[in-house]
Design an enzyme around this catalytic site. Structure first.
Site: not given
Ligand code: FDA
Length: 303
Positions: A129, A179
């Site tokens: 991570d 990732r």
């Molecule tokens: P964004 O935050 O713009 O969300 C898009 C849409 O997704 C929202 O409008 C909502 O509908 C939905 N959504 C997003 N987050 C949600 C939540 N918590 N609850 C409910 N709905 C939500 N970060 C990091 O710094 N180091 C890491 O190692 C990882 N590892 C990791 C693994 C995996 C498999 C994922 C999916 C994410 C991570 N992250 C991470 C977290 C990542 O950096 C980020 O903070 C979150 O994924 C939220 O960003 P989105 O890309 O989903 O877009």
């Protein structure tokens, strides 16, 4: 929320409220191995694979770092015994393996090697991570060292960092599992983009580099626009679903997780478990105001 993630007093206060548990359970299926294995099986019934995270970060003693290694070994042995390693890998945080200790670089690498060896023995692999920007170099260098013996070790790159397009070029080589996520920490403006538009543009640029490269992009987002763009970029680069995968968090957009599987994509769910859920939960609440409202309502109802 991100500041709260580091507050021991607030953490102690919230952990004393039992019903907090129901909020936690949305994002963390349980405290122990049995709960984790149950969740792996349930997700597997829908065709979802997983990356399991034994929760914990910022370990402050060598003994705790070794205990984290032991937890991963027990997890990997249990996955192997249950015949689940084809569908399950593990995610580890180097700060949980001792990165912040005085001899942190060496200790975290040694401990990560032990986890990677256990993963290999179980027939699976490790993702390292990514954490806040003060440890980005240490983590990426450790991944490169680990890959000398364990080439299937995946790196994580965060699109919000200004450096990440350059890192994608370094990490897009043959066999490289990467990732790509937006990034979850509170970062200063000189190292990270701060507007949603800039972060999304960076994500698309980074994804373009990874999809055009020779590695295996692991597209970690819940963002519907980015999910669609990933599919389009994969097609444009002649990739079939076996060459890349979507990754989403346990409890976030579960219907979308199943929809993607039904459309023939490879989908992995990031599945955290354990009792050290505070920092993880605070980052999930910070991502979405609606989650915060849900959390406060549960606390108020209890009080
Ligand atoms: P964004 O935050 O713009 O969300 C898009 C849409 O997704 C929202 O409008 C909502 O509908 C939905 N959504 C997003 N987050 C949600 C939540 N918590 N609850 C409910 N709905 C939500 N970060 C990091 O710094 N180091 C890491 O190692 C990882 N590892 C990791 C693994 C995996 C498999 C994922 C999916 C994410 C991570 N992250 C991470 C977290 C990542 O950096 C980020 O903070 C979150 O994924 C939220 O960003 P989105 O890309 O989903 O877009």
């Amino acid at each position: 929320m991100l500041a709260a993630a580091g507050s021991p007093a607030l953490r102690a206060g919230v952990e004393r409220v039992p019903l907090t548990r129901s909020v936690v359970r949305r994002f963390v299926p349980g405290d122990d191995l049995a709960a984790a294995l149950g969740a792996v099986r349930t997700l597997g019934e829908s065709g979802l694979t997983v990356s399991l995270d034994h929760l914990g970060e910022d370990t402050t003693s060598a003994a705790d770092a070794s205990a984290t290694v032991d937890s991963y070994r027990a997890l990997l042995a249990a996955l192997s015994e249950a015949g689940l390693t084809a569908a399950a890998e593990v995610s580890v945080k180097l700060t949980a393996l001792g990165l912040s200790l005085p001899d942190g670089r060496r200790r975290a690498l040694d401990n990560a090697r032990l986890v990677a060896a256990a993963a290999r023995a179980a027939g699976t692999a490790v993702t390292v991570d990514m954490e806040d920007h003060t440890v980005t170099d240490a983590i990426l260098e450790t991944v490169l060292e680990l890959r000398q013996d364990f080439p299937d070790t995946a790196a994580v790159l965060q699109a919000y960092l200004r450096r990440t397009a350059a890192d994608c070029r370094v990490f897009a080589g043959p066999g490289s599992r990467v990732r790509l996520c937006k990034g979850a920490y509170d970062e200063p403006a000189d190292v990270a983009f701060s507007t949603r538009g800039d972060v999304d543009r960076s994500y698309v640029e980074c994804l373009g580099i990874l999809m055009a490269g020779q590695g295996r992009p692991l597209v970690a987002t819940h963002d519907p626009r980015l999910i669609a763009i990933a599919d389009a970029l994969a097609v444009r680069n002649g990739r079939v679903p076996a060459d890349w995968e979507y990754q989403l968090l346990y409890g976030v957009r579960p219907a979308e997780q199943r929809r993607l599987v039904e459309h023939g994509f490879a989908v992995r769910v990031y599945l955290p478990y354990g009792d050290q859920w505070w920092g993880y939960l605070m980052r999930r609440l910070a991502e979405r105001p609606a989650n915060m409202a849900f959390f406060l309502r549960a606390l108020a109802t209890r009080g």
